[in-house]
Design a protein around this motif. Structure first.
Motif, PDB file in Angstrom:
ATOM      1  N   GLY A 167       3.377   6.993   3.086  1.00 45.96           N
ATOM      2  CA  GLY A 167       2.749   7.325   4.358  1.00 45.96           C
ATOM      3  C   GLY A 167       1.514   6.485   4.599  1.00 45.96           C
ATOM      4  O   GLY A 167       1.110   5.665   3.773  1.00 45.96           O
ATOM      5  N   PHE A 168       0.890   6.733   5.730  1.00 45.56           N
ATOM      6  CA  PHE A 168      -0.241   5.904   6.163  1.00 45.56           C
ATOM      7  C   PHE A 168      -1.553   6.586   5.796  1.00 45.56           C
ATOM      8  O   PHE A 168      -1.825   7.699   6.218  1.00 45.56           O
ATOM      9  N   ASP A 169      -2.364   5.898   4.996  1.00 43.23           N
ATOM     10  CA  ASP A 169      -3.670   6.413   4.589  1.00 43.23           C
ATOM     11  C   ASP A 169      -4.735   5.805   5.498  1.00 43.23           C
ATOM     12  O   ASP A 169      -5.087   4.635   5.366  1.00 43.23           O
ATOM     13  N   THR A 170      -5.246   6.614   6.428  1.00 40.75           N
ATOM     14  CA  THR A 170      -6.239   6.098   7.384  1.00 40.75           C
ATOM     15  C   THR A 170      -7.586   5.825   6.735  1.00 40.75           C
ATOM     16  O   THR A 170      -8.447   5.193   7.339  1.00 40.75           O
TER      17      THR A 170
ATOM     18  N   MET B 239       9.833  -2.854  19.073  1.00 40.51           N
ATOM     19  CA  MET B 239      10.019  -3.213  17.671  1.00 40.51           C
ATOM     20  C   MET B 239       9.525  -2.061  16.808  1.00 40.51           C
ATOM     21  O   MET B 239       8.396  -1.596  16.979  1.00 40.51           O
ATOM     22  N   CYS B 240      10.370  -1.599  15.901  1.00 46.11           N
ATOM     23  CA  CYS B 240      10.016  -0.507  15.014  1.00 46.11           C
ATOM     24  C   CYS B 240      10.143  -0.979  13.567  1.00 46.11           C
ATOM     25  O   CYS B 240      11.204  -1.480  13.175  1.00 46.11           O
ATOM     26  N   VAL B 241       9.065  -0.844  12.814  1.00 41.99           N
ATOM     27  CA  VAL B 241       9.075  -1.166  11.387  1.00 41.99           C
ATOM     28  C   VAL B 241       8.946   0.150  10.628  1.00 41.99           C
ATOM     29  O   VAL B 241       7.894   0.787  10.655  1.00 41.99           O
ATOM     30  N   ARG B 242      10.022   0.554   9.974  1.00 41.14           N
ATOM     31  CA  ARG B 242      10.048   1.870   9.304  1.00 41.14           C
ATOM     32  C   ARG B 242      10.208   1.671   7.796  1.00 41.14           C
ATOM     33  O   ARG B 242      11.007   0.851   7.343  1.00 41.14           O
TER      34      ARG B 242
ATOM     35  N   HIS C 276       0.797  -1.229   0.000  1.00 49.52           N
ATOM     36  CA  HIS C 276       0.000   0.000   0.000  1.00 49.52           C
ATOM     37  C   HIS C 276       0.828   1.276   0.000  1.00 49.52           C
ATOM     38  O   HIS C 276       0.316   2.329  -0.379  1.00 49.52           O
ATOM     39  N   ALA C 277       2.073   1.213   0.469  1.00 49.52           N
ATOM     40  CA  ALA C 277       2.865   2.438   0.598  1.00 49.52           C
ATOM     41  C   ALA C 277       3.885   2.618  -0.519  1.00 49.52           C
ATOM     42  O   ALA C 277       4.489   3.676  -0.633  1.00 49.52           O
TER      43      ALA C 277
ATOM     44  N   THR D  78       3.308   6.492  13.309  1.00 45.84           N
ATOM     45  CA  THR D  78       3.546   7.848  12.838  1.00 45.84           C
ATOM     46  C   THR D  78       3.784   7.799  11.337  1.00 45.84           C
ATOM     47  O   THR D  78       4.340   6.833  10.822  1.00 45.84           O
ATOM     48  N   SER D  79       3.347   8.857  10.661  1.00 50.99           N
ATOM     49  CA  SER D  79       3.467   8.893   9.205  1.00 50.99           C
ATOM     50  C   SER D  79       4.080  10.223   8.791  1.00 50.99           C
ATOM     51  O   SER D  79       3.392  11.209   8.611  1.00 50.99           O
ATOM     52  N   GLU D  80       5.388  10.233   8.701  1.00 49.07           N
ATOM     53  CA  GLU D  80       6.119  11.423   8.275  1.00 49.07           C
ATOM     54  C   GLU D  80       7.389  10.953   7.566  1.00 49.07           C
ATOM     55  O   GLU D  80       8.215  10.280   8.161  1.00 49.07           O
ATOM     56  N   HIS D  81       7.511  11.321   6.282  1.00 49.55           N
ATOM     57  CA  HIS D  81       8.602  10.803   5.446  1.00 49.55           C
ATOM     58  C   HIS D  81       8.574   9.276   5.463  1.00 49.55           C
ATOM     59  O   HIS D  81       9.586   8.612   5.687  1.00 49.55           O
TER      60      HIS D  81
END
Length: 414
Positions: free
Chosen positions: A365-368, A357-360, A337-338, A394-397
């Motif tokens: 970005g994230f489309d709510t 755990m961080c998945v970056r 999706h991204a 969080t959705s930034e860059h």
């Protein structure tokens, strides 16, 4: 009565009258407030007229082993959170060993500065002179009234003669206000607990539905793919009118086995049991890069494991599975999706000792508003709550999905 006696009695009578007026005004103030802090502020203004102070507070018992304090003017650690009774500088009064305490210099008074005492505010704010009197309700010790001044030798038994009646006046009011405050806090805690339980119930129901849909998907995959392939092979094997092409059969069987293995892996991550959580996440990243990216060479993936303990030994299986599924969903979202070209999973511990755990990814970005991603997010949040974890997105860059697991809330695996 001679003239000298009359002249001496007049100021004393005037002082007594002034004190009565102050006590009456205090009663009027208390009759109009329902919050402890506002009540204390109103009382302090009246007390300051006859007993100038640097610090004014009350300390109330909060169960058999704890105290809670309220203060005006200077704000110290005493009012920030509950404290152990055994560490209180006024424990001798709270425990009933003394009815009052007068300190000419509390900074040098062993009753206030014993080992373990919460006496930092005394030194931080130079609270040298202190007077403490007991607060009692129906013969039961409920707390202390405490008045402090930065000057030495500020208080004496004349101060005590005013402070004790004041404490007797305040005790039933503050005892009742504290009971109201605790009832309000308990009601709020119950409401929050019910809300969390309802949210968890709905989440679990949603997850159950998702699992049922997943079972249906697996059934359709087996029917439409594996079963269809096997049926075709069966027809070839039983067709006596044509010779068998063994190389074709071997290739077709290998394809069916590979497809079946992929279906099983999606349903039950064997890598997790065989090689552990970190390896299973890394393997999923590699598989996504090889099979799901439109251009596999354009998708960069990596896993950084900075955890300094054995996760697979410490965490129960259901917790490890939940972490894997959360990571798996976050990675799939990034690819499907991204439009991400880079995905990094980081496993680490924070200062509190919690597992993080961080998945970056570097996607759009994230489309709510996306239904599929919204559903996936709900499932991740439910999995997190079921193992007492916390999910933050969080959705930034790009997007960063952070899962935090308090290890203190986990039980050792069976």
């Amino acid at each position: 009565m001679d003239q000298a006696t009359t002249q001496h009695a007049a100021p004393a009578s005037a002082a007594a009258g002034r004190n009565r007026d102050i006590f009456l005004r205090i009663s009027n103030h208390l009759a109009r407030v329902t919050q402890i802090q506002s009540a204390l502020a109103a009382v302090a203004k009246e007390v300051a007229q006859v007993l100038p102070f640097t610090h004014f507070d009350i300390c109330l018992l909060d169960g058999p082993d704890w105290t809670v304090s309220y203060e005006v003017g200077i704000q110290t650690r005493w009012s920030r959170k509950r404290a152990r009774l055994e560490n209180s500088p006024v424990r001798s009064i709270l425990c009933g060993d003394l009815d009052y305490m007068i300190c000419t210099n509390a900074m040098e008074d062993p009753r206030q500065t014993f080992a373990g005492a919460t006496s930092e505010p005394i030194f931080n704010h130079n609270l040298r002179s202190r007077v403490h009197v007991s607060m009692n309700v129906m013969g039961q010790r409920v707390g202390t009234l405490n008045i402090s001044h930065s000057d030495q030798n500020r208080f004496d038994h004349d101060t005590l003669a005013l402070a004790q009646p004041l404490a007797d006046l305040l005790a039933p009011y503050f005892h009742a206000l504290r009971a109201i405050e605790k009832a309000r806090q308990d009601a709020q805690a119950r409401t929050e607990l019910q809300s969390r339980e309802e949210g968890l119930r709905r989440g679990a129901s949603s997850l159950t539905l998702a699992l049922e849909q997943e079972r249906q998907r697996i059934g359709m995959d087996l029917h439409d793919q594996t079963l269809a392939d096997l049926t075709r092979l069966m027809r070839i094997l039983t067709d006596e009118t044509h010779p068998l092409d063994r190389s074709y059969l071997a290739e077709a069987m290998a394809t069916s086995i590979r497809d079946l293995r992929q279906i099983i892996e999606e349903a039950m991550p064997a890598q997790l049991d065989l090689f552990g959580l970190s390896h299973a996440l890394s393997a999923h990243l590699q598989k996504v890069a090889q099979t799901r990216a439109p251009r596999a060479c354009d998708l960069r993936t990596s896993l950084v494991d900075n955890v300094d303990f054995e996760m697979d030994e410490m965490l129960p299986k259901d917790v490890r599975t939940a972490i894997y599924r959360i990571g798996q969903e976050a990675v799939n979202n990034a690819v499907n999706h991204a439009g991400a070209s880079s995905i990094v999973i980081t496993l680490d511990t924070d200062r509190a000792g919690d597992l993080v755990m961080c998945v970056r990814d570097d996607g759009i970005g994230f489309d709510t508003h996306g239904r599929t991603r919204r559903s996936g997010l709900a499932h991740m949040e439910t999995r997190a709550r079921l193992v007492r974890g916390h999910l933050d997105i969080t959705s930034e860059h790009g997007t960063c999905v952070t899962f935090r697991l308090p290890l203190s809330a986990q039980e050792a695996p069976q």
